[in-house]
Design an enzyme around this catalytic site. Structure first.
Site, PDB file in Angstrom:
ATOM      1  N   TRP A 174       0.590  -1.054  -0.185  1.00  5.51           N
ATOM      2  CA  TRP A 174      -0.033  -0.142  -0.442  1.00  5.51           C
ATOM      3  C   TRP A 174       0.572   0.777   0.217  1.00  5.51           C
ATOM      4  O   TRP A 174       1.944   0.964   0.513  1.00  5.51           O
ATOM      5  CB  TRP A 174      -1.121   0.321   1.818  1.00  5.51           C
ATOM      6  CG  TRP A 174      -1.607   1.409   1.283  1.00  5.51           C
ATOM      7  CD1 TRP A 174      -1.578   3.159   1.993  1.00  5.51           C
ATOM      8  CD2 TRP A 174      -2.896   1.115   0.689  1.00  5.51           C
ATOM      9  NE1 TRP A 174      -2.874   3.295   1.929  1.00  5.51           N
ATOM     10  CE2 TRP A 174      -3.835   2.885   1.007  1.00  5.51           C
ATOM     11  CE3 TRP A 174      -3.972   0.288  -0.177  1.00  5.51           C
ATOM     12  CZ2 TRP A 174      -4.519   3.349   0.622  1.00  5.51           C
ATOM     13  CZ3 TRP A 174      -4.700   0.815  -0.168  1.00  5.51           C
ATOM     14  CH2 TRP A 174      -5.525   2.233   0.213  1.00  5.51           C
TER      15      TRP A 174
ATOM     16  N   ASP B 185      -0.640   2.305 -20.661  1.00  2.00           N
ATOM     17  CA  ASP B 185      -2.235   3.472 -20.816  1.00  2.00           C
ATOM     18  C   ASP B 185      -1.506   3.956 -19.916  1.00  2.00           C
ATOM     19  O   ASP B 185      -1.849   4.594 -18.555  1.00  2.00           O
ATOM     20  CB  ASP B 185      -2.958   2.295 -19.464  1.00  2.00           C
ATOM     21  CG  ASP B 185      -4.010   2.685 -19.382  1.00  2.00           C
ATOM     22  OD1 ASP B 185      -3.656   3.266 -20.508  1.00  2.00           O
ATOM     23  OD2 ASP B 185      -4.934   1.966 -18.464  1.00  2.00           O
TER      24      ASP B 185
END
Length: 284
Positions: A92, A193
């Site tokens: 995280w 992307d």
């Protein structure tokens, strides 16, 4: 099984994480379910793709490992399959703010990672087609036959194509083909992307690249994506250019790469993207 986007305790208990203390749903794009899972030792970002095998995340994992050699990415912790659902566990990263000049430098460092041929280690299944990443020594051949033509076939199948588009598309391809018959391209590692939703800054202000769809290709293919939806400022391009100078005349070349991204949106989301596609095609 997953139910209402919530993970059951039975499902969670099968993750290779000990002493889970909380699990919260977070936004993770339109493709995967995403969760923040906390244990008594660390916090993780967990993506889940229902009804898919563990191999579903192989392409993203390979991309993270490849980019991670030179630039900041979330660290893969584990991946697998539970009750028919694929999962990927990443560390995280607490979101903060940062400097786009540093982001430009990070993308340039990634693009300086190069190979002999164009392509990637594996193909990638998107919603409407399989991206053929088979290694190819020719950028002209790769972009025309492994990117553009399969995309147009998908557009035809979805009823998003017509005679006018085909005529102008053929002219664009001819111009692209002609240009690269006399201009060499280095196979650079591309994010694949690179829109504003796929970078972030940590709380220590470090730029991170996330959710890659990697391929080795013309670095201008990635740079074109940064210009489609905005979110990258002058500092980004300055940082990039100071690290890996942009070849003059890029503005004339970006449209044939912007076309790919906009046409994919036309296929996926409909004719609201038609005018943007036609605007590019009309200049050929």
């Amino acid at each position: 099984m997953l139910n209402n986007h919530q993970l059951s305790s039975a499902w969670l208990s099968q993750l290779p994480l000990n002493n889970i203390t909380s699990c919260q749903s977070v936004s993770g794009g339109d493709i995967n379910l995403a969760y923040q899972i906390t244990t008594n030792q660390a916090t993780y970002f967990v993506k889940v793709q229902p009804h898919h095998p563990a191999s579903y995340f192989n392409h993203e994992l390979a991309g993270l490992r490849e980019i991670g050699k030179t630039a900041n990415v979330p660290t893969p912790v584990a991946n697998g399959e539970i009750n028919g659902d694929a999962y990927l566990i990443l560390n995280w990263i607490d979101s903060g703010y940062g400097n786009q000049y540093a982001l430009g430098q990070e993308v340039a460092k990634m693009h300086q990672q190069q190979r002999e041929e164009f392509g990637f280690m594996d193909n990638h299944q998107t919603k409407v087609l399989v991206k053929n990443n088979q290694w190819n020594p020719s950028w002209r051949d790769f972009y025309i036959n492994q990117r553009l033509k399969p995309e147009i076939s998908a557009a035809v199948e979805q009823g998003r194509w017509n005679k006018w588009r085909q005529e102008h598309f053929d002219r664009m391809v001819a111009k692209f083909d002609n240009y690269y018959s006399t201009h060499e391209v280095q196979p650079s590692l591309l994010h694949g992307d690179l829109w504003a939703g796929n970078f972030m800054f940590s709380q220590t202000h470090q730029p991170y690249l996330i959710d890659p769809d990697c391929v080795y290709g013309d670095r201008e293919f990635d740079l074109a994506m940064t210009t489609v939806f905005g979110g990258f400022d002058d500092q980004f391009y300055r940082g990039y250019n100071d690290t890996y100078p942009i070849t003059p005349g890029i503005d004339e070349r970006l449209p044939w790469y912007r076309f790919y991204y906009l046409c994919m949106h036309l296929i996926l989301f409909g004719e609201s993207y038609g005018p943007a596609v036609d605007n590019i095609l009309s200049s050929y």
